[in-house]
Design a protein around this motif. Structure first.
Motif, PDB file in Angstrom:
ATOM      1  N   UNK A   1     134.065 123.958  34.980  1.00 10.68           N
ATOM      2  CA  UNK A   1     133.634 122.618  35.347  1.00 10.68           C
ATOM      3  C   UNK A   1     132.539 122.673  36.400  1.00 10.68           C
ATOM      4  N   UNK A   2     131.651 121.705  36.363  1.00 11.73           N
ATOM      5  CA  UNK A   2     130.619 121.580  37.379  1.00 11.73           C
ATOM      6  C   UNK A   2     131.254 121.114  38.692  1.00 11.73           C
ATOM      7  N   UNK A   3     130.518 121.317  39.783  1.00 12.11           N
ATOM      8  CA  UNK A   3     131.025 120.842  41.076  1.00 12.11           C
ATOM      9  C   UNK A   3     131.221 119.334  41.066  1.00 12.11           C
ATOM     10  N   UNK A   4     130.314 118.645  40.411  1.00 13.70           N
ATOM     11  CA  UNK A   4     130.405 117.181  40.361  1.00 13.70           C
ATOM     12  C   UNK A   4     131.673 116.738  39.625  1.00 13.70           C
ATOM     13  N   UNK A   5     131.962 117.374  38.485  1.00  7.47           N
ATOM     14  CA  UNK A   5     133.155 117.012  37.724  1.00  7.47           C
ATOM     15  C   UNK A   5     134.415 117.317  38.527  1.00  7.47           C
ATOM     16  N   UNK A   6     134.452 118.479  39.150  1.00  6.94           N
ATOM     17  CA  UNK A   6     135.611 118.852  39.957  1.00  6.94           C
ATOM     18  C   UNK A   6     135.807 117.878  41.104  1.00  6.94           C
TER      19      UNK A   6
ATOM     20  N   UNK B   1     146.085 122.674  40.695  1.00  5.84           N
ATOM     21  CA  UNK B   1     145.953 122.880  39.251  1.00  5.84           C
ATOM     22  C   UNK B   1     144.527 122.559  38.810  1.00  5.84           C
ATOM     23  N   UNK B   2     143.969 121.469  39.308  1.00  6.06           N
ATOM     24  CA  UNK B   2     142.587 121.115  38.963  1.00  6.06           C
ATOM     25  C   UNK B   2     141.615 122.210  39.390  1.00  6.06           C
ATOM     26  N   UNK B   3     141.858 122.800  40.550  1.00  8.72           N
ATOM     27  CA  UNK B   3     140.992 123.866  41.024  1.00  8.72           C
ATOM     28  C   UNK B   3     141.039 125.067  40.082  1.00  8.72           C
ATOM     29  N   UNK B   4     142.246 125.463  39.682  1.00  4.62           N
ATOM     30  CA  UNK B   4     142.385 126.607  38.768  1.00  4.62           C
ATOM     31  C   UNK B   4     141.786 126.289  37.400  1.00  4.62           C
ATOM     32  N   UNK B   5     142.067 125.089  36.894  1.00  7.41           N
ATOM     33  CA  UNK B   5     141.542 124.715  35.590  1.00  7.41           C
ATOM     34  C   UNK B   5     140.015 124.620  35.621  1.00  7.41           C
ATOM     35  N   UNK B   6     139.478 124.114  36.716  1.00  9.44           N
ATOM     36  CA  UNK B   6     138.038 123.997  36.827  1.00  9.44           C
ATOM     37  C   UNK B   6     137.346 125.341  36.739  1.00  9.44           C
ATOM     38  N   UNK B   7     137.963 126.369  37.359  1.00 10.65           N
ATOM     39  CA  UNK B   7     137.356 127.702  37.293  1.00 10.65           C
ATOM     40  C   UNK B   7     137.507 128.313  35.907  1.00 10.65           C
ATOM     41  N   UNK B   8     138.661 128.087  35.279  1.00 10.85           N
ATOM     42  CA  UNK B   8     138.862 128.632  33.935  1.00 10.85           C
ATOM     43  C   UNK B   8     137.976 127.951  32.897  1.00 10.85           C
ATOM     44  N   UNK B   9     137.737 126.659  33.085  1.00 13.97           N
ATOM     45  CA  UNK B   9     136.989 125.880  32.094  1.00 13.97           C
ATOM     46  C   UNK B   9     135.516 125.696  32.460  1.00 13.97           C
TER      47      UNK B   9
END
Length: 261
Positions: A212-217, A202-210
Motif C-alpha cells: 500500500x502507498x503511504x497515503x492509503x495506509x 494488522x493494517x501496518x502488516x497488511x500494508x507492507x505485504x500488499x
C-alpha cells in the motif's frame, strides 16, 4: 474506492496476506478454546449448570481455529507466527480484561464473581466477533473459497452472544446486577482501545505485504482512529446493554464438528 469489501478482497487475493490473516484468526480462536475449557473445568459448584455451556463455547472456538487452519491448508499454506502486536486475546489479558491465565492454570475452583467477570468479558468480545463475522457474511457469504466457513462461524458467534446475554441476565436477577454493569463498562472501554491498537497493527502488516502507498495506509489508519473515537464517545454502549435474546438455550447442545471446506 476504499471499502471493507475491497480491502478484504485484497487480502483474499494475496497468499501472504491471507496466510497472516488466517493465522491470526486461528491463533485467537484456539486461545479462546483453551480459556473456555479451563473455565469449564473450574466452575464453582453453585454454578455447575454452566459448565456444559462453557465447554460448548470452548469447543466452538476450537472448531473455528481448525476452520481457519483448514482454509490455509486448502490453499497449500501453513500457519505463520502471529506478531505480538496483533494478538487480540493476549493484549486483552495484559489490559486486565477477563480472567488471568495464571489463575486458569491453577487447579482451584473459580468463584461466582470470576464467572461474572468471564461472562461480561465474553459478552463484550462476542459482540465484536459477531459484528465482524456479520460483515464478512454480507460481503463474502457466497464466496466459493471462504463463504461456507464465514457463514458457520458467524452462526456460532451469534449463539455465543445470545448465551452471554441470557446467562448475565440470569445472574443479574440472582443479585449480581451492579457487578455485571460495572464489569461490562470496564471491559467495553478496555476492549475498544485494544481493538484500535490491533487494527492499526494488522493494517501496518497488511500494508507492507500488499504494497500500500503511504497515503492509503494513512487513510486506513485514520479510519481506525475514527472508529475508536466514536466507540469511546458512544459506541461502547452497545457492548454493555443486556436484553433477552431471541435464541434461548443457544449453547444447550453439543458442538458441531468443523465442516469440510
Amino acid at each position: 474506492m476504499l471499502s471493507a469489501r475491497s480491502l478484504f478482497q485484497e487480502i483474499v487475493d494475496s497468499d501472504e496476506a491471507y496466510q497472516l490473516f488466517c493465522s491470526i484468526a486461528a491463533s485467537g480462536e484456539a486461545q479462546g478454546g483453551w480459556e473456555n475449557g479451563r473455565i469449564a473445568a473450574l466452575v464453582p459448584p453453585s454454578l455447575s449448570d454452566l459448565a456444559p455451556k462453557i465447554t460448548r463455547h470452548g469447543a466452538d472456538e476450537d472448531k473455528h481455529g481448525r476452520i481457519f487452519t483448514g482454509l490455509l491448508r486448502k490453499r497449500g499454506l501453513t500457519p505463520v507466527p502471529v506478531p505480538p502486536e496483533t494478538d487480540y486475546t493476549m493484549l486483552l489479558e495484559r489490559a486486565g480484561i477477563g480472567l488471568a491465565h495464571d489463575k486458569l492454570r491453577r487447579d482451584e475452583p473459580l468463584t461466582e464473581h470470576d464467572i461474572v467477570v468471564y461472562l461480561a468479558h465474553s459478552r463484550v468480545t462476542e459482540q465484536r466477533a459477531a459484528e465482524q463475522m456479520d460483515l464478512l457474511v454480507r460481503h463474502f457469504g457466497g464466496h466459493p473459497e471462504i463463504g461456507k466457513a464465514v457463514r458457520q462461524i458467524s452462526e456460532d458467534e451469534d449463539n455465543h452472544l445470545a448465551y452471554c446475554h441470557e446467562e448475565l441476565l440470569r445472574l443479574a436477577r440472582a443479585g449480581h446486577g451492579r457487578t455485571i454493569q460495572r464489569t461490562l463498562r470496564e471491559c467495553a472501554l478496555a476492549e475498544i482501545a485494544v481493538h484500535r491498537d490491533v487494527s492499526l497493527a494488522v493494517l501496518d502488516h497488511m500494508g507492507r505485504l500488499l504494497g500500500w502507498s503511504r497515503a492509503k495506509s494513512a487513510v486506513l489508519a485514520a479510519g481506525a482512529h475514527a472508529v475508536y473515537a466514536y466507540e469511546r464517545a458512544v459506541g461502547w454502549r452497545r457492548m454493555v446493554r443486556l436484553a433477552e435474546p431471541e435464541r434461548l438455550g443457544a449453547l444447550g447442545g453439543p458442538a458441531e464438528t468443523a465442516p469440510v471446506l
